[in-house]
Design a protein around this motif. Structure first.
Motif, PDB file in Angstrom:
ATOM      1  N   GLU A 665       0.827  -1.201   0.000  1.00  0.00           N
ATOM      2  CA  GLU A 665       0.000   0.000   0.000  1.00  0.00           C
ATOM      3  C   GLU A 665       0.863   1.254   0.000  1.00  0.00           C
ATOM      4  O   GLU A 665       0.554   2.247  -0.679  1.00  0.00           O
ATOM      5  N   LYS A 666       1.953   1.201   0.744  1.00  0.00           N
ATOM      6  CA  LYS A 666       2.834   2.362   0.866  1.00  0.00           C
ATOM      7  C   LYS A 666       3.427   2.762  -0.473  1.00  0.00           C
ATOM      8  O   LYS A 666       3.604   3.945  -0.764  1.00  0.00           O
ATOM      9  N   TYR A 667       3.733   1.782  -1.304  1.00  0.00           N
ATOM     10  CA  TYR A 667       4.394   2.065  -2.574  1.00  0.00           C
ATOM     11  C   TYR A 667       3.471   1.859  -3.769  1.00  0.00           C
ATOM     12  O   TYR A 667       3.930   1.800  -4.907  1.00  0.00           O
ATOM     13  N   GLY A 668       2.175   1.727  -3.507  1.00  0.00           N
ATOM     14  CA  GLY A 668       1.212   1.673  -4.601  1.00  0.00           C
ATOM     15  C   GLY A 668       1.232   0.396  -5.401  1.00  0.00           C
ATOM     16  O   GLY A 668       0.932   0.403  -6.599  1.00  0.00           O
ATOM     17  N   VAL A 669       1.568  -0.696  -4.753  1.00  0.00           N
ATOM     18  CA  VAL A 669       1.553  -2.001  -5.426  1.00  0.00           C
ATOM     19  C   VAL A 669       0.211  -2.663  -5.119  1.00  0.00           C
ATOM     20  O   VAL A 669      -0.115  -2.898  -3.953  1.00  0.00           O
ATOM     21  N   ASN A 670      -0.549  -2.943  -6.159  1.00  0.00           N
ATOM     22  CA  ASN A 670      -1.858  -3.563  -5.989  1.00  0.00           C
ATOM     23  C   ASN A 670      -1.807  -5.014  -6.453  1.00  0.00           C
ATOM     24  O   ASN A 670      -1.353  -5.301  -7.565  1.00  0.00           O
ATOM     25  N   TRP A 671      -2.299  -5.889  -5.598  1.00  0.00           N
ATOM     26  CA  TRP A 671      -2.314  -7.323  -5.906  1.00  0.00           C
ATOM     27  C   TRP A 671      -3.744  -7.738  -6.216  1.00  0.00           C
ATOM     28  O   TRP A 671      -4.679  -7.381  -5.510  1.00  0.00           O
ATOM     29  N   ASP A 672      -3.963  -8.501  -7.255  1.00  0.00           N
ATOM     30  CA  ASP A 672      -5.265  -9.021  -7.611  1.00  0.00           C
ATOM     31  C   ASP A 672      -5.148 -10.521  -7.816  1.00  0.00           C
ATOM     32  O   ASP A 672      -4.194 -10.991  -8.441  1.00  0.00           O
ATOM     33  N   THR A 673      -6.109 -11.258  -7.287  1.00  0.00           N
ATOM     34  CA  THR A 673      -6.014 -12.710  -7.291  1.00  0.00           C
ATOM     35  C   THR A 673      -7.316 -13.316  -7.761  1.00  0.00           C
ATOM     36  O   THR A 673      -8.407 -12.837  -7.418  1.00  0.00           O
ATOM     37  N   TYR A 686       1.434 -11.338   0.050  1.00  0.00           N
ATOM     38  CA  TYR A 686       0.910 -10.015  -0.279  1.00  0.00           C
ATOM     39  C   TYR A 686      -0.284  -9.601   0.581  1.00  0.00           C
ATOM     40  O   TYR A 686      -0.825  -8.508   0.411  1.00  0.00           O
ATOM     41  N   ARG A 687      -0.757 -10.452   1.492  1.00  0.00           N
ATOM     42  CA  ARG A 687      -1.906 -10.073   2.319  1.00  0.00           C
ATOM     43  C   ARG A 687      -1.814 -10.702   3.694  1.00  0.00           C
ATOM     44  O   ARG A 687      -1.108 -11.687   3.918  1.00  0.00           O
ATOM     45  N   THR A 688      -2.549 -10.079   4.631  1.00  0.00           N
ATOM     46  CA  THR A 688      -2.626 -10.635   5.983  1.00  0.00           C
ATOM     47  C   THR A 688      -3.664 -11.748   6.018  1.00  0.00           C
ATOM     48  O   THR A 688      -4.487 -11.899   5.107  1.00  0.00           O
ATOM     49  N   LEU A 689      -3.597 -12.537   7.097  1.00  0.00           N
ATOM     50  CA  LEU A 689      -4.572 -13.600   7.284  1.00  0.00           C
ATOM     51  C   LEU A 689      -5.924 -13.009   7.666  1.00  0.00           C
ATOM     52  O   LEU A 689      -6.013 -12.013   8.393  1.00  0.00           O
ATOM     53  N   THR A 690      -6.979 -13.653   7.207  1.00  0.00           N
ATOM     54  CA  THR A 690      -8.312 -13.289   7.681  1.00  0.00           C
ATOM     55  C   THR A 690      -8.512 -13.915   9.056  1.00  0.00           C
ATOM     56  O   THR A 690      -7.797 -14.860   9.429  1.00  0.00           O
ATOM     57  N   PRO A 691      -9.456 -13.410   9.859  1.00  0.00           N
ATOM     58  CA  PRO A 691      -9.707 -14.043  11.168  1.00  0.00           C
ATOM     59  C   PRO A 691     -10.025 -15.527  11.042  1.00  0.00           C
ATOM     60  O   PRO A 691      -9.606 -16.326  11.878  1.00  0.00           O
ATOM     61  N   GLU A 692     -10.782 -15.906  10.001  1.00  0.00           N
ATOM     62  CA  GLU A 692     -11.122 -17.317   9.819  1.00  0.00           C
ATOM     63  C   GLU A 692      -9.852 -18.138   9.524  1.00  0.00           C
ATOM     64  O   GLU A 692      -9.692 -19.255  10.029  1.00  0.00           O
ATOM     65  N   GLU A 693      -8.970 -17.586   8.687  1.00  0.00           N
ATOM     66  CA  GLU A 693      -7.726 -18.292   8.359  1.00  0.00           C
ATOM     67  C   GLU A 693      -6.831 -18.417   9.588  1.00  0.00           C
ATOM     68  O   GLU A 693      -6.204 -19.463   9.817  1.00  0.00           O
ATOM     69  N   ARG A 694      -6.760 -17.351  10.360  1.00  0.00           N
ATOM     70  CA  ARG A 694      -5.939 -17.389  11.567  1.00  0.00           C
ATOM     71  C   ARG A 694      -6.453 -18.458  12.539  1.00  0.00           C
ATOM     72  O   ARG A 694      -5.664 -19.192  13.154  1.00  0.00           O
ATOM     73  N   ALA A 695      -7.786 -18.561  12.662  1.00  0.00           N
ATOM     74  CA  ALA A 695      -8.369 -19.576  13.542  1.00  0.00           C
ATOM     75  C   ALA A 695      -8.061 -20.976  13.017  1.00  0.00           C
ATOM     76  O   ALA A 695      -7.794 -21.910  13.788  1.00  0.00           O
TER      77      ALA A 695
END
Length: 828
Positions: A665-673, A686-695
């Motif tokens: 986000e800081k350097y304007g890099v956008n990831w699409d999947t 490129y992304r953080t875990l969702t709460p469901e994934e973390r669980a």
């Protein structure tokens, strides 16, 4: 009943044979030596006769390559040797072309070269000798005249010594022109009631077959009436020739004279011999112990070699293994010329546990009546503690210093730095003490981590203080604890006043101080050599494989000294388990864990060894660390031995998942999947875990942790509740682990061998076979890796921690759940 009878005969043999027999034989020695000296000046040559009359069953000295090419593999032939057959005119008529017969031997245990010159021709012989298994040896040789290869002679040999009192030898000689010749010999030591007495007398008989007929036998007798004195006689019934020979040994040198003569024709002949060996002989005259061996191992002392190809070149690999150092010290303790060991301004680089291994070896050295001296210019805490524990005298340079200042642990915590860059790390762990990932996820040391480290340091510090107290005792001006707290000692006079050293002297004054300790003392670099083998066969002893497991655990192939590969380690254990020649296994563990799957593969092989179809005992010898996965692979062993300072435990698992979402986000890099399920890109960078994934990940971690706890409880005989109390990822010192049932005994590798001996119910110390899993030729060619390691070692500890962590995580590929402990080297 037979054993009791043998023991009683042994006692009688020792009392009568040693006290009376050898004393009586002394009156024979001098006249016999004079006779052989007279024979040495009689006409005719005897070099070839000496070799011909030597038994293929007993000849294992320097001339053995041309007598029985299997014999050098026994180990006594190494070095440089020579035979000189001569007559009274040989040296006076060189101008007439007369010269003595001469043979020169250059031998190793594997390869030998012999050059023989006679009146007829010069002959070159090369041999290859190999130990096959047990006490069976084989060899082959090729002889050619003057390198012409026109009339080569091939010789093959076998030597079998199944008992200390029985030796069998056989050779075959195959010339290119002419018929082959064969020879079979046997030797017996009739004074078999005692192993020492057996070496006094040997009788032999050889039978030859050549030219399609058997020749009359050669009978021989060998006497060893005193250490370092050998007398031999042989009678050839075919040629009616008698040979007599005597030799004396001192240190590494053996020299002698002999003669042979025929009662019908040929007249007498003489031969002189000399052998400068790679091993120590028993000496004819007592050697005065007045040498202080200046010993400087390493300085890096490691568990196992990382590069066998280059490790003997100190500029490339300045390391020794701890087993090599311990064996060197033991060999020096057996050297009659050595009065003591001197460490002169030499600081070891070793783990705390290996300092304790060296300490134990030096204490055993001192138990033989020898002394240990340290001369210091500058040293650190652990090196001083070693010196204090074992040294009879410690000398310090007047301008020197002792950086005695206790122990510490330092870890960098990077959360704030990573936050600034927009990098996050999900540190999902099984319990609060599982601290491997804290350096990435925390801004400082959490309370639980500090609690565990403080307890660990307290135990390790207690061992340090006891080392200093045990050796320096009342020479200290106060308690060891108070003196360490008052350090470091940057001024030499302060160290002297505190009683940490005995005297301030310069290097050039050292030898005079040793002279005061031992009259006639001198300083020399004395190699820790083996001794000549006088026993034909080792005592019946179980064979134990010591398998080294050094580094963190990865899947697949390992790298010796760097990483434990699950496949190579499991294969080594399996091979030892399935081998009929191995009776037990010691696994030397130095590991902070790693791959969960890799740990399970190795642990399974240990389970199969201890409780499979043909079980064998397994003992774990913990070195500096055996934590997390390192403890998992240890739990199924029959016994676990740890040093008091070993870092162990850390029963738990951890998942580290870094992400660069903020940085993107800081350097304007956008990831699409594009994905077919919500978790198809679980753990993506490129992304953080969702709460469901973390669980989901946490649930997996908890399940794996429960398996770990159950596994330890099953194999250590502990309830789940008891394991849980010592688990939760917490590390323990060896002392604490013993109290909590995680290990069975405190000690090093020597203690582990003793424990194995108890499990095998053997009254004889086991024969050790070292195994380094993963070693291959290509594994050794890692000069670039070595250079990288050397450069990294020069970086500050904090930077090394970052680089090491990065390298460590990259080893496990896509394996998320790891059995890893947070381990750092002690700082002092």
């Amino acid at each position: 009943m037979m054993q009791e009878y043998a023991l009683s005969l042994s006692s009688v043999a020792q009392a009568v044979g040693r006290a009376a027999g050898r004393r009586a034989m002394r009156y024979v020695v001098v006249p016999a030596a004079l006779v052989f000296a007279l024979l040495a000046i009689t006409p005719a040559t005897a070099q070839q006769r000496t070799l011909e009359l030597s038994s293929v069953a007993t000849a294992d000295g320097f001339a053995s390559p041309v007598i029985n090419p299997a014999a050098p593999a026994f180990g006594n032939a190494g070095g440089i040797g020579g035979l000189l057959g001569y007559d009274e005119s040989a040296f006076g008529n060189i101008e007439d072309g007369t010269s003595p017969d001469f043979s020169l031997f250059l031998n190793t245990r594997l390869l030998s070269y012999a050059f023989e010159t006679t009146a007829d021709a010069n002959r070159h012989t090369g041999t290859l000798s190999l130990p096959l298994f047990g006490d069976l040896y084989a060899g082959a040789g090729l002889s050619v005249p003057d390198f012409s290869f026109e009339d080569p002679v091939t010789r093959a040999g076998l030597l079998f010594r199944p008992l200390n009192v029985l030796s069998l030898g056989a050779t075959g000689t195959f010339p290119e022109v002419g018929d082959p010749a064969y020879r079979i010999g046997g030797a017996l030591r009739p004074l078999f009631v005692n192993r020492e007495m057996a070496q006094i007398l040997t009788v032999s008989a050889d039978v030859r077959y050549r030219n399609d007929e058997f020749l009359a036998p050669i009978l021989g007798i060998e006497l060893n009436p005193e250490d370092g004195l050998d007398i031999t006689a042989a009678w050839d019934f075919d040629s009616d020739r008698l040979q007599l020979q005597a030799s004396v040994s001192y240190g590494r040198v053996r020299a002698g004279n002999g003669g042979s003569f025929n009662f019908d024709d040929g007249g007498p002949g003489a031969v002189a011999l000399a052998h400068v060996s790679t091993k120590d002989f028993r000496s004819f005259a007592p050697i005065r112990a007045r040498t202080f061996a200046e010993y400087a191992p390493g300085p890096m002392i490691v568990e196992q070699p990382a590069s066998m190809l280059f490790r003997r070149f100190q500029s490339i690999d300045p390391s020794d293994t701890i087993a090599e150092v311990v064996n060197d010290i033991r060999r020096l303790s057996r050297n009659d010329a050595v009065a003591g060991i001197l460490f002169r301004n030499h600081n070891l680089q070793a783990s705390y546990a290996n300092f304790l291994e060296v300490r134990q070896a030096l204490e055993e050295f001192k138990a033989t009546g020898k002394e240990v001296v340290f001369y210091i210019e500058q040293t650190n805490t652990l090196n001083y503690a070693l010196a204090a524990a074992v040294a009879d005298r410690i000398y310090l340079n007047p301008q020197g210093s002792i950086l005695l200042a206790g122990l510490s642990r330092t870890r960098p915590y990077l959360k704030e730095l990573l936050d600034d860059f927009g990098v996050g790390v999900a540190n999902i762990r099984s319990a609060e003490y599982k601290t491997y990932g804290n350096i990435f996820s925390e801004a400082g040391m959490p309370a639980e981590e500090r609690e565990a480290i403080e307890a660990l340091l307290e135990d390790q510090y207690g061992v340090l203080l006891r080392m200093i107290e045990s050796g320096r005792g009342d020479r200290l001006s106060g308690s060891a604890e108070a003196l360490v707290a008052d350090g470091p000692y940057l001024v030499a006079e302060r160290a002297l006043e505190a009683g940490l050293v005995d005297e301030l002297i310069y290097d050039d004054e050292l030898e005079s101080r040793l002279e005061e300790m031992q009259r006639g003392a001198r300083i020399a670099e004395v190699s820790a050599r083996d001794q000549i083998r006088y026993e034909w066969s080792r005592r019946p002893a179980p064979r134990v494989a010591v398998i080294y497991a050094t580094g963190n655990i990865i899947r697949g192939d390992g790298q010796p000294g760097r990483a434990i590969g699950s496949e190579t380690m499991a294969a080594a254990i399996r091979e030892a388990r399935e081998s009929g020649g191995i009776d037990g296994i010691i696994v030397r563990v130095s590991s902070g864990g790693g791959s969960t799957l890799g740990s399970a593969v190795i642990a399974r092989e240990i389970e199969l060894t201890t409780s499979g179809e043909d079980p064998k005992p397994v003992v774990i010898s913990m070195a500096d660390s055996a934590a997390s996965g390192g403890y998992y692979i240890s739990a199924a062993a029959d016994r676990i031995v740890a040093h008091p300072v070993t870092v162990t435990g850390s029963i738990g698992v951890v998942v580290l998942l870094p992400n660069i979402e903020g940085l993107s986000e800081k350097y304007g890099v956008n990831w699409d999947t594009v994905k077919t399920t919500d978790t198809a890109d679980l753990g993506a960078l490129y992304r953080t875990l969702t709460p469901e994934e973390r669980a989901l990940v946490q649930n997996s971690v908890d399940t794996q942790y429960d398996r770990f706890v159950s596994y330890v409880g099953e194999h250590r005989g502990m309830s789940t509740e008891d394991v849980e109390r010592v688990a939760r990822g917490r590390v323990w010192s060896g002392e604490d682990a013993l109290e909590r049932g995680l290990v069975d005994r405190l000690g090093g590798l020597k203690t582990s061998i003793d424990v194995m001996q108890e499990l095998l119910e053997s009254g004889v110390e086991p024969q050790i076979i070292e195994v380094f899993p993963g070693r291959s030729f290509f594994d050794q060619i890692r000069v670039s890796e070595w250079a990288e390691t050397q450069a990294r070692n020069r970086l500050p500890a904090e930077l090394r921690t970052l680089l090491d962590a990065q390298d460590e995580l990259s080893r496990y590929g896509d394996e998320m759940i790891l059995m890893l402990a947070a381990l750092e080297a002690e700082e002092d």
